[in-house]
Design a protein around this motif. Structure first.
Motif, PDB file in Angstrom:
ATOM      1  N   ALA A 204       0.843  -1.201   0.000  1.00  0.00           N
ATOM      2  CA  ALA A 204       0.000   0.000   0.000  1.00  0.00           C
ATOM      3  C   ALA A 204       0.877   1.249   0.000  1.00  0.00           C
ATOM      4  O   ALA A 204       0.610   2.208  -0.740  1.00  0.00           O
ATOM      5  N   GLN A 205       1.905   1.202   0.822  1.00  0.00           N
ATOM      6  CA  GLN A 205       2.802   2.354   0.936  1.00  0.00           C
ATOM      7  C   GLN A 205       3.406   2.745  -0.415  1.00  0.00           C
ATOM      8  O   GLN A 205       3.612   3.919  -0.691  1.00  0.00           O
ATOM      9  N   ASP A 206       3.684   1.732  -1.233  1.00  0.00           N
ATOM     10  CA  ASP A 206       4.236   2.010  -2.563  1.00  0.00           C
ATOM     11  C   ASP A 206       3.290   2.884  -3.381  1.00  0.00           C
ATOM     12  O   ASP A 206       3.704   3.561  -4.320  1.00  0.00           O
ATOM     13  N   PHE A 207       2.017   2.812  -3.053  1.00  0.00           N
ATOM     14  CA  PHE A 207       1.023   3.603  -3.796  1.00  0.00           C
ATOM     15  C   PHE A 207       0.578   4.834  -3.006  1.00  0.00           C
ATOM     16  O   PHE A 207      -0.378   5.505  -3.375  1.00  0.00           O
ATOM     17  N   GLY A 208       1.251   5.072  -1.886  1.00  0.00           N
ATOM     18  CA  GLY A 208       0.884   6.217  -1.052  1.00  0.00           C
ATOM     19  C   GLY A 208      -0.439   6.033  -0.339  1.00  0.00           C
ATOM     20  O   GLY A 208      -1.183   6.985  -0.102  1.00  0.00           O
ATOM     21  N   VAL A 209      -0.737   4.795  -0.010  1.00  0.00           N
ATOM     22  CA  VAL A 209      -2.041   4.470   0.540  1.00  0.00           C
ATOM     23  C   VAL A 209      -1.866   3.797   1.903  1.00  0.00           C
ATOM     24  O   VAL A 209      -0.848   3.149   2.153  1.00  0.00           O
ATOM     25  N   LYS A 210      -2.877   3.966   2.785  1.00  0.00           N
ATOM     26  CA  LYS A 210      -2.880   3.304   4.092  1.00  0.00           C
ATOM     27  C   LYS A 210      -4.032   2.292   4.155  1.00  0.00           C
ATOM     28  O   LYS A 210      -5.017   2.414   3.433  1.00  0.00           O
ATOM     29  N   ILE A 211      -3.882   1.369   5.086  1.00  0.00           N
ATOM     30  CA  ILE A 211      -4.921   0.347   5.260  1.00  0.00           C
ATOM     31  C   ILE A 211      -5.587   0.493   6.621  1.00  0.00           C
ATOM     32  O   ILE A 211      -4.897   0.568   7.648  1.00  0.00           O
ATOM     33  N   ALA A 212      -6.912   0.504   6.623  1.00  0.00           N
ATOM     34  CA  ALA A 212      -7.673   0.517   7.874  1.00  0.00           C
ATOM     35  C   ALA A 212      -8.336  -0.855   8.006  1.00  0.00           C
ATOM     36  O   ALA A 212      -9.189  -1.216   7.195  1.00  0.00           O
ATOM     37  N   TYR A 213      -7.920  -1.603   9.001  1.00  0.00           N
ATOM     38  CA  TYR A 213      -8.370  -2.989   9.183  1.00  0.00           C
ATOM     39  C   TYR A 213      -9.517  -3.016  10.189  1.00  0.00           C
ATOM     40  O   TYR A 213      -9.400  -2.516  11.303  1.00  0.00           O
ATOM     41  N   GLU A 214     -10.634  -3.612   9.775  1.00  0.00           N
ATOM     42  CA  GLU A 214     -11.857  -3.576  10.579  1.00  0.00           C
ATOM     43  C   GLU A 214     -12.344  -4.978  10.881  1.00  0.00           C
ATOM     44  O   GLU A 214     -12.360  -5.841  10.005  1.00  0.00           O
ATOM     45  N   ALA A 215     -12.821  -5.199  12.111  1.00  0.00           N
ATOM     46  CA  ALA A 215     -13.409  -6.495  12.474  1.00  0.00           C
ATOM     47  C   ALA A 215     -14.884  -6.499  12.111  1.00  0.00           C
ATOM     48  O   ALA A 215     -15.653  -5.700  12.647  1.00  0.00           O
ATOM     49  N   LEU A 216     -15.265  -7.369  11.191  1.00  0.00           N
ATOM     50  CA  LEU A 216     -16.693  -7.582  10.945  1.00  0.00           C
ATOM     51  C   LEU A 216     -17.268  -8.363  12.127  1.00  0.00           C
ATOM     52  O   LEU A 216     -16.600  -9.265  12.643  1.00  0.00           O
ATOM     53  N   ALA A 217     -18.505  -8.057  12.475  1.00  0.00           N
ATOM     54  CA  ALA A 217     -19.131  -8.749  13.611  1.00  0.00           C
ATOM     55  C   ALA A 217     -19.239 -10.253  13.328  1.00  0.00           C
ATOM     56  O   ALA A 217     -19.353 -11.051  14.245  1.00  0.00           O
ATOM     57  N   TRP A 218     -19.248 -10.613  12.034  1.00  0.00           N
ATOM     58  CA  TRP A 218     -19.354 -12.021  11.663  1.00  0.00           C
ATOM     59  C   TRP A 218     -18.053 -12.519  11.010  1.00  0.00           C
ATOM     60  O   TRP A 218     -18.066 -13.489  10.249  1.00  0.00           O
ATOM     61  N   GLY A 219     -16.945 -11.834  11.301  1.00  0.00           N
ATOM     62  CA  GLY A 219     -15.648 -12.288  10.799  1.00  0.00           C
ATOM     63  C   GLY A 219     -15.386 -13.717  11.271  1.00  0.00           C
ATOM     64  O   GLY A 219     -15.834 -14.114  12.346  1.00  0.00           O
ATOM     65  N   ARG A 220     -14.644 -14.473  10.443  1.00  0.00           N
ATOM     66  CA  ARG A 220     -14.467 -15.891  10.770  1.00  0.00           C
ATOM     67  C   ARG A 220     -13.698 -16.087  12.077  1.00  0.00           C
ATOM     68  O   ARG A 220     -14.121 -16.835  12.942  1.00  0.00           O
ATOM     69  N   HIS A 221     -12.586 -15.404  12.188  1.00  0.00           N
ATOM     70  CA  HIS A 221     -11.808 -15.530  13.431  1.00  0.00           C
ATOM     71  C   HIS A 221     -11.704 -14.198  14.155  1.00  0.00           C
ATOM     72  O   HIS A 221     -11.567 -14.160  15.366  1.00  0.00           O
ATOM     73  N   VAL A 222     -11.723 -13.119  13.389  1.00  0.00           N
ATOM     74  CA  VAL A 222     -11.558 -11.789  13.991  1.00  0.00           C
ATOM     75  C   VAL A 222     -12.896 -11.064  13.902  1.00  0.00           C
ATOM     76  O   VAL A 222     -13.340 -10.708  12.801  1.00  0.00           O
ATOM     77  N   ASN A 223     -13.557 -10.909  15.043  1.00  0.00           N
ATOM     78  CA  ASN A 223     -14.876 -10.286  14.994  1.00  0.00           C
ATOM     79  C   ASN A 223     -15.124  -9.290  16.132  1.00  0.00           C
ATOM     80  O   ASN A 223     -16.255  -8.862  16.346  1.00  0.00           O
ATOM     81  N   THR A 224     -14.060  -8.893  16.814  1.00  0.00           N
ATOM     82  CA  THR A 224     -14.199  -7.841  17.823  1.00  0.00           C
ATOM     83  C   THR A 224     -13.128  -6.779  17.564  1.00  0.00           C
ATOM     84  O   THR A 224     -12.050  -7.088  17.054  1.00  0.00           O
ATOM     85  N   TYR A 225     -13.465  -5.542  17.946  1.00  0.00           N
ATOM     86  CA  TYR A 225     -12.529  -4.441  17.656  1.00  0.00           C
ATOM     87  C   TYR A 225     -11.182  -4.651  18.333  1.00  0.00           C
ATOM     88  O   TYR A 225     -10.131  -4.306  17.780  1.00  0.00           O
ATOM     89  N   ASP A 226     -11.213  -5.242  19.546  1.00  0.00           N
ATOM     90  CA  ASP A 226      -9.941  -5.365  20.258  1.00  0.00           C
ATOM     91  C   ASP A 226      -9.055  -6.450  19.641  1.00  0.00           C
ATOM     92  O   ASP A 226      -7.833  -6.324  19.612  1.00  0.00           O
ATOM     93  N   HIS A 227      -9.698  -7.470  19.066  1.00  0.00           N
ATOM     94  CA  HIS A 227      -8.929  -8.504  18.371  1.00  0.00           C
ATOM     95  C   HIS A 227      -8.262  -7.895  17.120  1.00  0.00           C
ATOM     96  O   HIS A 227      -7.066  -8.100  16.870  1.00  0.00           O
TER      97      HIS A 227
END
Lengths: 630, 630
Positions: B124-147
């Motif tokens: 992403a950095q190569d394109f001058g872009v940032k990533i915002a990673y979000e937990a979906l409530a129904w994510g398979r393994h990651v489904n809470t904001y703190d995770h």
């Protein structure tokens, strides 16, 4: 068995509901209390009206929050019950439904519940009335059928029995084993049976029940299995539908009642309680009929698609266009008018320009298919035709589309005499020779289409908003097609839903769609998907012949490039022609769209490797592009 | 703070959405991938269009199913990501949303997720872009904001942060304590904040999220509390709405965007992030204005209700009718036309006959009330008036009803000079004297109404189908009224919903209603409920004066007899007059209805002992009776 329907399942005034139930062939009704309260008719008037309509009143319902309460409260309840039993007597009904209590006053005391219900039954008996006690799925203490039955058994009163309700029993997601106890209830103590299905939804059971119930066969509950248990118990009372549904509340009562009765007939067949003429599954799409007041635009479009006008009906203004195995009739006759009106009646708008009015379904037994349809209450269409025309069996689908059950001469010849001469002897030996619908057409001079060759891959028909679920049930039960899951498609102006039905080998596929709201006339499109082995060549040929393909945004192709790897030049070709691409576990799908004519457009599709879908993934982009073009 | 909205929250084409967002005052947008794919504009075009509209592109979303997968799969994902980062760069945006994976390929391995997200952030950095990673409530393994945050923290990459989404966090029904961890996330690592509310519903969270999200303040989630935590963490990015809602998808983008922005302004106020002019809660209903092309039917009805025509506007064709504290203006001026058109624009049908066009709300500070309304984007109405007329502050409600903030001279005199003479000195000492709207009216000769006396109890207004939730939010935030729960009312042809708003002492009550479908024009009624201390006397007087009361079926009274005990003759009186009866924990309610005039009818109500409701229990019977009369 006798069939019945609760008045709450239909829309309108009480008399509208009763009339609709009677016309649909129900034997009786349950009178829902609020319908009675809101009616200007006295109970005696209602009784007389039902008698005139040939309807029995099988149940008065519901009474609530009666049992297992402190004595003073129970005295009040008895006072209330006395009024209701008197009312039931005036209605000429003999059974009153009592739902298990949801009151905070109710105690968790089965003995008290049994004693009070027994006292209530004493009172009922004085009015010549019986009580059917039912467990609501959200009852405060009593919420399973076996718990309600234990209380009825303990009360042991001749005027007290139980009422079973498929929704309340199945909605709790019981283990099938839990249902086995039903057969142990003495049949004569099951005073009533209410049937409802529901789509499988993870939601609060009370909301689910009040808004989303549907007719048996429309949802995901095993109503058939439950019915078998109840019959095994010896129940011989009516099969009664009690459906709370937000859509039915708004729909016209007449068509809803017909759909309702159809669901009960199909349910009885599924449970082995009634024999209907066997389904005759269509084996192909013989033709699609477009109705229009001006044949020119359709002819131009068909011409560009490589169709040739091969024949004309000998007595009607109907042209037959053919390209490979795909046949399209273009009808400019006065038939257009009543069809458009029929569509309007079914909730649509009168025809504007070209519309898809009829489908010819290739049938191994047209008369049998029609008998099946008629037994399931499909309106059989009278067919005005010349004495020399081949007899055509036809019924109306819920959206007003006419379905013809036909045999197409395998030789493709359009003259009946020729056809007999050229018939495949092996085929002729298998089954009696059927008159081909093509016999009514006279060949006209034409140039045979060259190159690629089409067959109908699927038809996509937007259904009246109020009858989407019924349409799927109709196609499954009447035509013997299999249904797929409903999918949501995002249009820029709302969500579409689509549910496909097809025969086993996929030679008949119909995608039933519904727009976001009853008003979405602009979206009431119908489309004809033509299968080809080379969609690129077909698209190029169409464009070369002057046809206009729906332009697809460049951004779509950038996304395809991100998602899949293509061979050199492949993506550029798709981009140039507006071909969309999808892939599933089985294979690939390439498809593109013509412009829209009236309500109709064509899709060219290429299925490879056993792809099973309809390109739903691409629908949002296609729908947005169609809005842009309009 | 800066405000933003995801394009998926609005209906229409991408450019319609952008235009609506800009006109509603948003600072930026999130570009939803499907909106871009379906747009004929290139990314550069979109960037330029946004710049023209004064909108920043705050986020490109979403990327899915990226992390914690086997190497070969991750290589494919990186290939896909490269395309998307390039696209984001072309859009001139700097942040891409990555949702936690729902893929069956995803492994439950935080270290792998962190490593792959770090690798993704390099790219992403190569394109001058940032990533915002979000937990979906129904994510398979990651489904809470703190995770999600633990993974971001472990990855420790400058181009990787987290995105918090109020729906995903609150929908899981977290303990408020669970939210405290938010404040521990370094503010600069919260790359984005998405806000959505939702009504509290027990249903599958994915379905709930996709179909029922709503604007903050419309639902039942504590979005305000969450926002406070995020601000405490140091987040200073935009507040962005991301609302998937089946109704918004169909609604016009312009009004929806306005409602959306209003919700964010009210949210910022509630969270202490912005100071708006304080709400000025209305203290009564000063008048109701009927607009009609023929004053005669309304005048006859008002006369039968005991109203007297006490005054006429000095420059406009407007009569003032009074009975006790109830005042009704009857306006036959050309104002009728634009108002009816305004209503049509808001989704209604043009006026047919009489309609309720305006409400005068008694206000202790009309100018302050108007400032509050304006700060919350309520359309302030230009008021064409003669130079000598009292200035009137007015805004339009979502249904097109004009709301006037006025002061009524407490003496009830209709001449300004008289009013000043008779003013209560204590009152005058408390606050500056306000000009009374009645000063614009000249008294006309009339006979004072005798006997019973009315005041406005409540107004019931049917809202445009697409804006029911927004209407409640408008009345709460703009007027400072309190909302009650929504209730369902069964009409013979569909379910109505109704939600009341009122001030603390109940002197202003408005019942906002909505019909079952966008097409229910016949049901778009408005009614004026007049409170009296003796509804029986009022009903008798109305009938004696030639008024027609809505007839109520006898069955309704039989049911009342079953449910309650009445004094001798009481029920017979109700039955004779068509008076309906209800009771709650506080007291009793008796009410009856006049015939309907155009879209308007009157209700006479008697509240005793602190009854809080609106007779919802009786609505099905009333609605059915109104259908019968029509």
């Amino acid at each position: 068995m006798r069939t019945s329907i609760a008045t709450v399942s239909l829309s309108g005034s009480l008399t509208e509901k009763l009339t609709a139930a009677s016309r649909a062939g129900f034997h009786g009704v349950e009178i829902f209390e609020n319908d009675l309260l809101a009616s200007p008719l006295t109970p005696e008037d209602i009784r007389a009206r039902c008698a005139d309509l040939g309807l029995s009143i099988d149940l008065y319902q519901p009474m609530r929050d009666i049992e297992a309460v402190p004595p003073q409260e129970f005295a009040r309840n008895l006072r209330r019950a006395r009024h209701k039993f008197e009312l039931t007597r005036r209605l000429g009904a003999d059974t009153v439904l009592v739902c298990s209590s949801v009151s905070p006053l109710a105690e968790d005391d089965d003995a008290l519940a049994a004693a009070q219900l027994s006292r209530l039954a004493d009172l009922a008996q004085d009015f010549g009335v019986k009580i059917a006690y039912e467990a609501l799925a959200w009852g405060r203490h009593v919420n399973t059928y076996d718990h309600a039955w234990r209380i009825v058994e303990a009360a042991d009163h001749p005027a007290l029995g139980t009422c079973l309700d498929s929704f309340h029993i199945l909605a709790r997601g019981s283990d099938p084993k839990d249902l086995e106890g039903i057969a142990d209830i003495p049949g004569e103590k099951i005073f009533f049976l209410q049937l409802a299905d529901a789509p499988l939804m993870a939601m609060d059971v009370l909301q689910w029940s009040r808004h989303y119930r549907c007719f048996p066969g429309q949802g995901g509950l095993d109503v058939t299995g439950l019915l078998r248990h109840v019959i095994a118990a010896g129940y011989r009372g009516p099969l009664s539908l009690e459906i709370f549904n937000d859509v039915f509340r708004q729909a016209e009562a007449g068509p809803t009642a017909l759909d309702a009765h159809r669901s009960l007939l199909a349910l009885q067949e599924a449970a082995g309680l009634a024999a209907l003429p066997a389904p005759v599954v269509p084996t192909g799409t013989a033709f699609v009929e477009l109705v229009t007041t001006d044949a020119e635009p359709a002819s131009t479009l068909l011409g560009a698609l490589g169709f040739a006008r091969t024949a004309r009906h000998r007595s009607k203004p109907v042209d037959l266009w053919q390209q490979g195995e795909a046949r399209v009739l273009v009808n400019t006759g006065p038939a257009a008018l009543p069809r458009a009106l029929g569509f309007a009646r079914a909730g649509g708008t009168p025809m504007d320009g070209t519309c898809l009015a009829a489908i010819g379904l290739e049938s191994p037994d047209p008369a049998g298919a029609a008998r099946r349809a008629e037994s399931l209450l499909a309106p059989v269409l009278p067919r005005r035709r010349a004495p020399e025309d081949a007899p055509l069996e036809a019924v109306a689908a819920p959206d007003g589309t006419e379905l013809f059950f036909v045999a197409t001469d395998a030789t493709g010849a359009t003259d009946a005499t020729d056809a007999t001469d050229n018939a495949d002897p092996a085929d002729a030996a298998d089954r009696p020779r059927l008159p081909s619908w093509t016999a009514d057409f006279r060949p006209v001079e034409h140039t045979e289409a060259a190159g690629h060759s089409y067959r109908v891959d699927h038809l996509a028909l937007t259904q009246p908003w109020h009858q989407f679920d019924e349409a799927a049930l109709f196609h499954r039960s009447v035509l013997g097609l299999d249904g797929r899951e409903s999918v949501d498609l995002a249009d820029p102006y709302g969500l579409f839903r689509s549910r496909a039905v097809s025969n086993t080998d996929g030679s008949v596929r119909i995608a039933l769609g519904v727009g976001p709201a009853p008003t979405d006339d602009v979206s009431r499109t119908q489309h004809i998907a033509l299968a080809t082995d080379d969609v690129v060549a077909a698209a190029r040929a169409f464009r070369a012949a002057g046809g206009r393909l729906l332009p697809i945004p460049a951004n779509y192709y950038d996304d395809l490039a991100a998602r899949y790897e293509f061979t050199d030049g492949e993506l550029e070709t798709y981009r140039e022609l507006g071909i969309l691409y999808d892939r599933d576990a089985h294979g690939e799908f390439r498809h593109c769209y013509t412009e829209t004519l009236g309500r109709v457009f064509f899709e060219l599709v290429q299925r490879d490797g056993g792809y099973q879908g309809y390109g739903a993934q691409n629908a949002p982009v296609r729908l947005a592009a169609q809005h842009t073009v309009r």
